[in-house]
Motif scaffolding. Structure first.
Motif, PDB file in Angstrom:
ATOM      1  N   GLY A 193      -0.070  13.443 112.908  1.00 49.72           N
ATOM      2  CA  GLY A 193      -1.500  13.418 113.183  1.00 49.72           C
ATOM      3  C   GLY A 193      -1.993  11.997 113.342  1.00 49.72           C
ATOM      4  O   GLY A 193      -1.288  11.028 113.039  1.00 49.72           O
ATOM      5  N   LYS A 194      -3.200  11.841 113.806  1.00 54.33           N
ATOM      6  CA  LYS A 194      -3.774  10.516 114.011  1.00 54.33           C
ATOM      7  C   LYS A 194      -4.090   9.839 112.686  1.00 54.33           C
ATOM      8  O   LYS A 194      -4.393  10.488 111.693  1.00 54.33           O
ATOM      9  N   ALA A 195      -4.043   8.505 112.698  1.00 53.43           N
ATOM     10  CA  ALA A 195      -4.431   7.734 111.525  1.00 53.43           C
ATOM     11  C   ALA A 195      -5.903   8.000 111.225  1.00 53.43           C
ATOM     12  O   ALA A 195      -6.704   8.265 112.127  1.00 53.43           O
ATOM     13  N   ALA A 233      -1.162  13.984 103.284  1.00 56.42           N
ATOM     14  CA  ALA A 233      -0.613  15.325 103.536  1.00 56.42           C
ATOM     15  C   ALA A 233      -1.296  15.969 104.737  1.00 56.42           C
ATOM     16  O   ALA A 233      -0.633  16.544 105.621  1.00 56.42           O
ATOM     17  N   LYS A 234      -2.626  15.871 104.816  1.00 60.10           N
ATOM     18  CA  LYS A 234      -3.357  16.468 105.937  1.00 60.10           C
ATOM     19  C   LYS A 234      -2.942  15.831 107.257  1.00 60.10           C
ATOM     20  O   LYS A 234      -2.820  16.513 108.280  1.00 60.10           O
ATOM     21  N   VAL A 240      -0.315  19.115  99.738  1.00 65.31           N
ATOM     22  CA  VAL A 240       0.037  18.108  98.741  1.00 65.31           C
ATOM     23  C   VAL A 240       1.304  18.521  97.996  1.00 65.31           C
ATOM     24  O   VAL A 240       2.166  17.691  97.708  1.00 65.31           O
ATOM     25  N   ASP A 241       1.436  19.820  97.691  1.00 66.03           N
ATOM     26  CA  ASP A 241       2.640  20.287  97.001  1.00 66.03           C
ATOM     27  C   ASP A 241       3.883  20.034  97.846  1.00 66.03           C
ATOM     28  O   ASP A 241       4.944  19.666  97.329  1.00 66.03           O
ATOM     29  N   GLN A 242       3.774  20.256  99.137  1.00 65.01           N
ATOM     30  CA  GLN A 242       4.915  20.009 100.020  1.00 65.01           C
ATOM     31  C   GLN A 242       5.231  18.519 100.095  1.00 65.01           C
ATOM     32  O   GLN A 242       6.401  18.119 100.105  1.00 65.01           O
ATOM     33  N   LEU A 266       9.275  11.984 104.839  1.00 63.23           N
ATOM     34  CA  LEU A 266       8.730  13.158 105.515  1.00 63.23           C
ATOM     35  C   LEU A 266       9.838  14.039 106.070  1.00 63.23           C
ATOM     36  O   LEU A 266       9.565  15.000 106.799  1.00 63.23           O
ATOM     37  N   ASP A 267      11.077  13.739 105.724  1.00 58.14           N
ATOM     38  CA  ASP A 267      12.234  14.457 106.236  1.00 58.14           C
ATOM     39  C   ASP A 267      12.899  15.261 105.116  1.00 58.14           C
ATOM     40  O   ASP A 267      13.451  14.673 104.187  1.00 58.14           O
TER      41      ASP A 267
END
Length: 271
Positions: A193-195, A233-234, A240-242, A266-267
């Motif tokens: 997603g975008k910053a 997370a968004k 957030v849990d992920q 993130l992997d």
């Protein structure tokens, strides 16, 4: 890469598929989840999540022998699910031809001769004439401690002169842990997603190239000043849990801010 222990309630359902038990052993009542603060800094928090058990109590989820290069020092380790939603390590068969103060540790990675590891879990020590405890709690590793890929034996400091023991605090024996804990979210999909305020850092792909806009597959993220875990997370389309599952040892401030300059994984394959 700095990461965060799972906290809060799990996003994953109770009906996740469970592996076929590899064996059973009496679970220890010693493992009680509690707060952990690996950095020691005031205001930082990281604690095991209150989540459904990953596998039934008594299930053996990992087993290995940590052995020195010479083969003169070794210990057998078996990891068993307990009835607290976490795991215990059962230690047996410790032997050495050079008795000395020793400790066992669980680490993400290790090589023979490595020094200290600030993210090591369940460090347990015993003296020259002692024996390791039969059971060590892995509660600090959370309900999914399969990010701990190795168990090591590390010679510990004695009460006297250790000038003739230059190997003190260096990894002597290593055992690889192959886990049978089910992935709580096998379909986890991270998107770019975008910053935005609260997630202004740079994202990187598998080639360590900086990603711009919303094109590409992010595998890591460099935290910017003022970033918080919920906004991060968004930005990447996960909860957030992920995010916390992907980063089981990362520390946050009490307000959810993440340390600027730290790295977030993130992997799922690099957990």
């Amino acid at each position: 890469m700095s990461t965060l222990l799972l906290t809060g309630c799990s996003v994953f359902g109770d009906d996740a598929p469970l592996p076929k038990p590899t064996g059973h052993a009496a679970p220890s009542a010693s493992a009680t989840p509690g707060p952990v603060d690996g950095s020691g800094a005031a205001g930082d928090t990281a604690q095991p999540v209150a989540a459904p058990q990953a596998v039934p109590a008594g299930t053996v989820v990992a087993e290995t022998d940590a052995v020195s290069k010479s083969g003169d020092t070794s210990i057998h380790v078996r990891v068993v699910a307990n009835d607290h939603g976490t795991f215990d390590a059962q230690l047996s068969g410790y032997r050495t031809t050079q008795p000395q103060p020793m400790s066992v540790q669980f680490r993400r990675t290790a090589q023979h001769g490595d020094g200290g590891d600030s993210e090591a879990v369940a460090t347990t020590r015993w003296g020259t004439d002692g024996q390791p405890p039969a059971t060590v709690s892995l509660a600090d590793g959370g309900p999914y401690p399969d990010w701990l890929h190795t168990v090591v034996l590390v010679p510990d400091q004695s009460d006297g002169d250790d000038s003739d023991r230059p190997w003190v605090h260096k990894v002597l024996a290593i055992g690889k842990l192959s886990w049978s804990i089910p992935n709580p979210d096998p379909d986890l999909n991270v998107t770019l997603g975008k910053a935005r305020p609260g997630a202004y850092g740079y994202a990187f792909d598998a080639d360590d190239e900086t990603l711009r806009g919303t094109d590409g597959v992010p595998v890591s993220y460099r935290v910017n000043e003022g970033d918080d875990q919920s906004t991060i997370a968004k930005r990447f389309g996960i909860t957030v849990d992920q995010l916390r599952w992907l980063n089981p040892t990362m520390q946050t401030r009490g307000n959810g801010w993440v340390l600027a300059g730290s790295w977030i994984n993130l992997d799922p394959a690099s957990r």
